[in-house]
Design a protein around this motif. Structure first.
Motif, PDB file in Angstrom:
ATOM      1  N   PHE A  92       0.807  -1.220   0.000  1.00 42.90           N
ATOM      2  CA  PHE A  92       0.000   0.000   0.000  1.00 42.90           C
ATOM      3  C   PHE A  92       0.848   1.282   0.000  1.00 42.90           C
ATOM      4  O   PHE A  92       0.374   2.323  -0.455  1.00 42.90           O
ATOM      5  CB  PHE A  92      -0.962   0.060   1.206  1.00 42.90           C
ATOM      6  N   LEU A  93       2.068   1.239   0.523  1.00 37.40           N
ATOM      7  CA  LEU A  93       2.848   2.454   0.729  1.00 37.40           C
ATOM      8  C   LEU A  93       3.965   2.655  -0.283  1.00 37.40           C
ATOM      9  O   LEU A  93       4.365   3.788  -0.544  1.00 37.40           O
ATOM     10  CB  LEU A  93       3.445   2.467   2.146  1.00 37.40           C
ATOM     11  N   GLY A  94       4.517   1.566  -0.834  1.00 39.05           N
ATOM     12  CA  GLY A  94       5.559   1.713  -1.830  1.00 39.05           C
ATOM     13  C   GLY A  94       6.958   1.516  -1.289  1.00 39.05           C
ATOM     14  O   GLY A  94       7.158   0.863  -0.266  1.00 39.05           O
ATOM     15  N   PRO A  95       7.980   2.092  -1.970  1.00 39.80           N
ATOM     16  CA  PRO A  95       9.380   1.840  -1.624  1.00 39.80           C
ATOM     17  C   PRO A  95       9.835   2.588  -0.377  1.00 39.80           C
ATOM     18  O   PRO A  95       9.488   3.739  -0.165  1.00 39.80           O
ATOM     19  CB  PRO A  95      10.143   2.337  -2.860  1.00 39.80           C
ATOM     20  N   TYR A  96      10.650   1.878   0.423  1.00 37.46           N
ATOM     21  CA  TYR A  96      11.233   2.453   1.634  1.00 37.46           C
ATOM     22  C   TYR A  96      12.545   1.740   1.935  1.00 37.46           C
ATOM     23  O   TYR A  96      12.768   0.614   1.476  1.00 37.46           O
ATOM     24  CB  TYR A  96      10.315   2.238   2.849  1.00 37.46           C
ATOM     25  N   THR A  97      13.391   2.378   2.721  1.00 42.80           N
ATOM     26  CA  THR A  97      14.389   1.643   3.497  1.00 42.80           C
ATOM     27  C   THR A  97      13.861   1.651   4.931  1.00 42.80           C
ATOM     28  O   THR A  97      12.940   2.403   5.255  1.00 42.80           O
ATOM     29  CB  THR A  97      15.775   2.311   3.447  1.00 42.80           C
TER      30      THR A  97
ATOM     31  N   PHE B 163      16.819   5.082  -4.357  1.00 42.70           N
ATOM     32  CA  PHE B 163      18.095   5.284  -3.671  1.00 42.70           C
ATOM     33  C   PHE B 163      18.769   6.578  -4.120  1.00 42.70           C
ATOM     34  O   PHE B 163      19.310   7.330  -3.292  1.00 42.70           O
ATOM     35  CB  PHE B 163      19.030   4.101  -3.928  1.00 42.70           C
ATOM     36  N   GLN B 164      18.738   6.851  -5.416  1.00 40.66           N
ATOM     37  CA  GLN B 164      19.345   8.066  -5.934  1.00 40.66           C
ATOM     38  C   GLN B 164      18.655   9.309  -5.357  1.00 40.66           C
ATOM     39  O   GLN B 164      19.301  10.280  -4.961  1.00 40.66           O
ATOM     40  CB  GLN B 164      19.237   8.092  -7.462  1.00 40.66           C
ATOM     41  N   ASN B 165      17.334   9.237  -5.318  1.00 40.36           N
ATOM     42  CA  ASN B 165      16.568  10.394  -4.848  1.00 40.36           C
ATOM     43  C   ASN B 165      16.785  10.655  -3.370  1.00 40.36           C
ATOM     44  O   ASN B 165      16.929  11.804  -2.934  1.00 40.36           O
ATOM     45  CB  ASN B 165      15.081  10.165  -5.137  1.00 40.36           C
ATOM     46  N   ARG B 166      16.838   9.577  -2.568  1.00 45.57           N
ATOM     47  CA  ARG B 166      17.080   9.749  -1.132  1.00 45.57           C
ATOM     48  C   ARG B 166      18.479  10.303  -0.878  1.00 45.57           C
ATOM     49  O   ARG B 166      18.674  11.164  -0.026  1.00 45.57           O
ATOM     50  CB  ARG B 166      16.897   8.417  -0.400  1.00 45.57           C
ATOM     51  N   LYS B 167      19.451   9.817  -1.644  1.00 43.04           N
ATOM     52  CA  LYS B 167      20.810  10.327  -1.496  1.00 43.04           C
ATOM     53  C   LYS B 167      20.865  11.812  -1.841  1.00 43.04           C
ATOM     54  O   LYS B 167      21.539  12.599  -1.174  1.00 43.04           O
ATOM     55  CB  LYS B 167      21.757   9.537  -2.401  1.00 43.04           C
TER      56      LYS B 167
END
Length: 241
Positions: free
Chosen positions: A148-153, A215-219
């Motif tokens: 329901f929420l999508g990608p996370y670390t 990952f690119q966006n979070r970085k």
């Protein structure tokens, strides 16, 4: 680090797309890939059944200027989260600027309906508790595709839970209003991503496309844009896809 909640780092997508025909870049950070792919398929089916039709209908029946005003209101309502994380990260200058932006748009901008602060030099910024935890040195942990929420670390999931607990949209006394506003917020977010669907689904592997771009966006966010030499004025959160 200027951002709009309804934009993506498009250049990060292109950077991520270069690796798909060779080997996976983030294998060691995605130890649950098999399960994550199953969750991705679940989320995709849910999106196609509910969110995508709702967003397409919303786009069809509402003019773009109206959608912009709605987006402004949601951004302004949640802006105290950015202000609080400025303070937690020790960003004194940004704390003052973002507080000024919130006050200006809440008053002169009629509860955030308009964005006069931007014309005064107070641009929209996006700081979250996941970025704060990274600033404090907490490792990001494994990558997860959450139903329901999508990608996370793991770190960003913890951060999102903390931010959500203080979100005005989730702390309304009226249950009906809370549900209606949060549904509207999700449809508004999904609407902003419609233009990216063709690029996503034409990629070699959409799952990897989203994961690597995440990952690119979070970085990019955590480093305040210092992780890339390329400057983009229009950014979007891949977490919303």
């Amino acid at each position: 680090m200027m951002k709009t909640q309804h934009s993506i780092v498009l250049i990060l997508f292109s950077l991520a797309g270069c690796s798909y025909q060779n080997e996976l870049v983030y294998d060691s950070l995605d130890p649950f890939e098999s399960t994550n792919r199953s969750m991705y398929e679940f989320n995709e089916n849910l999106d196609k059944a509910i969110l995508e039709p709702a967003a397409d209908t919303y786009d069809y029946v509402t003019p773009k200027p109206f959608r912009k005003l709605v987006n402004n209101v949601f951004n302004n309502a949640k802006y105290p989260i950015t202000i609080a994380n400025d303070l937690l990260q020790g960003k004194g200058k940004e704390f003052i600027q973002d507080t000024s932006r919130f006050v200006i748009n809440t008053t002169i901008g009629l509860a955030g309906l308009f964005d006069p602060a931007a014309s005064m030099g107070f641009q929209y910024r996006d700081e979250d508790f996941g970025q704060t935890l990274a600033t404090w040195g907490l490792p990001q942990g494994p990558y997860m595709m959450v139903p329901f929420l999508g990608p996370y670390t793991l770190r960003e999931l913890i951060g999102d839970v903390v931010d959500g607990s203080f979100s005005p949209l989730l702390n309304l006394d009226n249950s009906n209003s809370k549900i209606a506003l949060n549904i509207a917020d999700q449809i508004q977010k999904r609407s902003s991503l419609s233009a990216l669907e063709e690029e996503l689904y034409s990629s070699f592997d959409p799952y990897l496309y989203i994961r690597d771009s995440y990952f690119q966006n979070r970085k990019y966010k955590i480093s305040d844009g210092e992780e890339t030499d390329l400057i983009e004025d229009e950014l979007i959160d891949i977490e919303d896809f």
